[in-house]
Design an enzyme around this catalytic site. Structure first.
Site, mmCIF file in Angstrom:
data_model
loop_
_atom_site.group_PDB
_atom_site.id
_atom_site.type_symbol
_atom_site.label_atom_id
_atom_site.label_comp_id
_atom_site.label_asym_id
_atom_site.label_seq_id
_atom_site.Cartn_x
_atom_site.Cartn_y
_atom_site.Cartn_z
ATOM 1 N N LYS A 15 0.853 -1.193 0.000
ATOM 2 C CA LYS A 15 0.000 0.000 0.000
ATOM 3 C C LYS A 15 0.885 1.238 0.000
ATOM 4 C CE LYS A 15 -4.559 0.427 0.284
ATOM 5 N NZ LYS A 15 -5.399 -0.334 -0.674
ATOM 6 N N THR A 60 -3.677 -5.482 0.215
ATOM 7 C CA THR A 60 -3.099 -4.172 0.518
ATOM 8 C C THR A 60 -4.034 -3.392 1.440
ATOM 9 O OG1 THR A 60 -3.995 -2.981 -1.397
ATOM 10 C CG2 THR A 60 -1.915 -4.154 -1.707
ATOM 11 N N ASP A 61 -5.318 -3.700 1.377
ATOM 12 C CA ASP A 61 -6.254 -3.063 2.315
ATOM 13 C C ASP A 61 -5.929 -3.463 3.768
ATOM 14 O OD1 ASP A 61 -8.755 -1.437 2.553
ATOM 15 O OD2 ASP A 61 -9.411 -3.269 3.584
ATOM 16 N N PHE A 172 31.486 30.660 -8.922
ATOM 17 C CA PHE A 172 31.698 29.484 -9.789
ATOM 18 C C PHE A 172 32.691 29.873 -10.884
ATOM 19 C CE2 PHE A 172 30.334 26.346 -13.100
ATOM 20 C CZ PHE A 172 30.833 25.239 -12.427
ATOM 21 N N ARG A 189 27.265 35.113 -6.865
ATOM 22 C CA ARG A 189 26.009 34.753 -7.531
ATOM 23 C C ARG A 189 25.004 34.329 -6.472
ATOM 24 N NH1 ARG A 189 26.920 28.509 -9.823
ATOM 25 N NH2 ARG A 189 27.574 27.690 -7.810
ATOM 26 N N VAL A 253 28.470 24.071 -5.968
ATOM 27 C CA VAL A 253 27.533 23.212 -5.242
ATOM 28 C C VAL A 253 28.257 21.944 -4.787
ATOM 29 C CG1 VAL A 253 25.388 21.881 -5.427
ATOM 30 C CG2 VAL A 253 25.564 24.119 -6.540
ATOM 31 N N GLN A 254 29.140 21.430 -5.680
ATOM 32 C CA GLN A 254 29.862 20.195 -5.350
ATOM 33 C C GLN A 254 30.657 20.353 -4.052
ATOM 34 O OE1 GLN A 254 29.448 21.477 -8.402
ATOM 35 N NE2 GLN A 254 29.590 19.935 -10.016
ATOM 36 N N ASN A 280 20.616 22.775 -8.794
ATOM 37 C CA ASN A 280 21.114 24.154 -8.767
ATOM 38 C C ASN A 280 20.058 25.023 -9.440
ATOM 39 O OD1 ASN A 280 22.660 26.427 -8.639
ATOM 40 N ND2 ASN A 280 24.323 25.697 -9.955
ATOM 41 N N HIS A 282 18.799 28.069 -10.830
ATOM 42 C CA HIS A 282 19.483 29.267 -11.321
ATOM 43 C C HIS A 282 18.612 30.520 -11.211
ATOM 44 C CE1 HIS A 282 22.471 26.492 -12.758
ATOM 45 N NE2 HIS A 282 21.608 25.880 -13.541
HETATM 46 O O1 LIG Z 1 28.120 24.999 -8.545
HETATM 47 C C1 LIG Z 1 28.011 24.722 -9.750
HETATM 48 N N1 LIG Z 1 28.391 23.495 -10.202
HETATM 49 C C2 LIG Z 1 28.302 23.135 -11.501
HETATM 50 O O2 LIG Z 1 28.671 21.988 -11.890
HETATM 51 C C3 LIG Z 1 27.781 24.089 -12.415
HETATM 52 N N2 LIG Z 1 27.555 24.071 -13.769
HETATM 53 C C4 LIG Z 1 27.011 25.273 -14.089
HETATM 54 O O3 LIG Z 1 26.645 25.614 -15.266
HETATM 55 N N3 LIG Z 1 26.901 26.064 -12.973
HETATM 56 C C5 LIG Z 1 27.385 25.339 -11.918
HETATM 57 N N4 LIG Z 1 27.491 25.633 -10.594
#
Ligand SMILES: O=c1[nH]c(=O)c2[nH]c(=O)[nH]c2[nH]1
Length: 321
Positions: A15, A60-61, A172, A189, A253-254, A280, A282
């Site tokens: 369920k 599932t009931d 970045f 940014r 971000v990584q 990400n 934008h």
């Molecule tokens: O932090 C970021 N990682 C990316 O891999 C990436 N690629 C992108 O176009 N902008 C960003 N920003």
């Protein structure tokens, strides 16, 4: 005959989206949880698919009814990890031919309304508000395939849909530049993402409950730090995520993701690995140069276009050595 050409290689059913709301009353203090529960089962159920044999099907009931029953009787219902373990263990213990239960509990946010009391701000004992769209997600796999007296469970917990944004201290630069590159390097940014986070605990042994006394289940007396029983782990993981998102001078971000994940592993000894999936989201400065208005330099731009799609999607898992 089609059986000569194919075979049933996987079968799991149950369920989904069982909506449960539970109150625990402690005098004037009421405690509440709201869960969306998915309960799926595996076991000796192949003939229900291959021979139309419904005698092996727990409806599932009935699974929905069991979910509500365990929500009623479980002393662990306020804690989604324990509730998921309790529900899964109950099902695999009750049905001899069901060997595995896969329980997902999604917990919605309900926080006490802060009110003005006689002595200043205080939390209301029985009035609540939805203070965020993020959910706490618990997945428990309860495995009784080695016998009903040696049940093993693996638990993954986490957060989904935690929406965050910062307006500076995100850059970045230095990424691959070639004929496909149109993106400009930026020192400043907007960074925004909807955080999906999960962390795994070491597998645990679960006691089999007797049919009559489910309450005896899952009541470890000493709780190892960082283990699935440790109720401080979810709040620590959420806090670290928010703290590092806010305070990190982000190169990407990584890089921010890695700092968050490795800090959670470091702070929670029972947590084996941490995964994030971060879109990400934008925000593009709106070009007003055709009006003679400057709005294009990211650090000085004031008007942005939020772009839902396409978005980056950055994910990784960090695992204890
Ligand atoms: O932090 C970021 N990682 C990316 O891999 C990436 N690629 C992108 O176009 N902008 C960003 N920003």
């Amino acid at each position: 005959m089609s059986d000569e050409l194919s075979f049933l290689s996987h079968a799991r059913y149950g369920k989904d989206k069982v909506r449960v709301f539970r109150i625990v009353r402690e005098g004037k203090w009421h405690h509440i949880v709201e869960y969306n529960v998915q309960l799926l089962l595996e076991g000796d159920i192949a003939t229900s698919y291959t021979e139309a044999d419904n005698s092996v099907i727990v409806a599932t009931d009935s699974m929905k009814n069991i979910t509500y029953y365990v929500a009623k009787i479980s002393p662990h219902v306020l804690n989604p990890e324990r509730f998921a373990l309790h529900l899964g263990t109950h099902v695999v213990s009750k049905y001899a031919h069901i060997h595995k239960a896969f329980v997902t509990v999604e917990q919605l946010r309900w926080s006490r309304i802060p009110v003005t009391g006689e002595q200043g701000p205080e939390e209301h004992p029985h009035a609540f508000f939805r203070d965020g769209d993020d959910k706490r997600i618990v997945k428990a796999e309860v495995d009784a395939s080695q016998g009903k007296d040696s049940i093993v469970a693996t638990v993954t917990s986490g957060i989904s849909d935690l929406l965050v944004l910062k307006t500076t201290e995100s850059a970045f630069n230095n990424f691959v530049r070639d004929k496909y590159t149109t993106l400009k390097e930026v020192d400043d940014r907007i960074l925004s993402t909807s955080i999906d986070l999960s962390y795994t605990f070491a597998p645990i042994k679960v006691q089999k409950p007797s049919d009559t006394n489910l309450e005896e289940l899952l009541a470890p007396t000493d709780i190892p730090a960082g283990s699935v029983w440790d109720t401080t782990v979810p709040s620590k993981a959420r806090k670290v995520t928010l703290d590092i998102f806010a305070s990190d001078n982000s190169a990407s971000v990584q890089a921010t993701l890695y700092r968050m994940a490795s800090t959670i592993v470091a702070q929670n000894p029972g947590v084996n690995s941490v995964s994030y999936a971060l879109p990400n989201k934008h925000y593009i400065p709106v070009d007003m140069s055709y009006l003679g208005v400057e709005n294009i330099v990211p650090a000085q731009a004031e008007v942005f276009m939020p772009v839902a799609a396409p978005s980056g999607l950055i994910s990784a898992t960090v695992t204890r050595k």
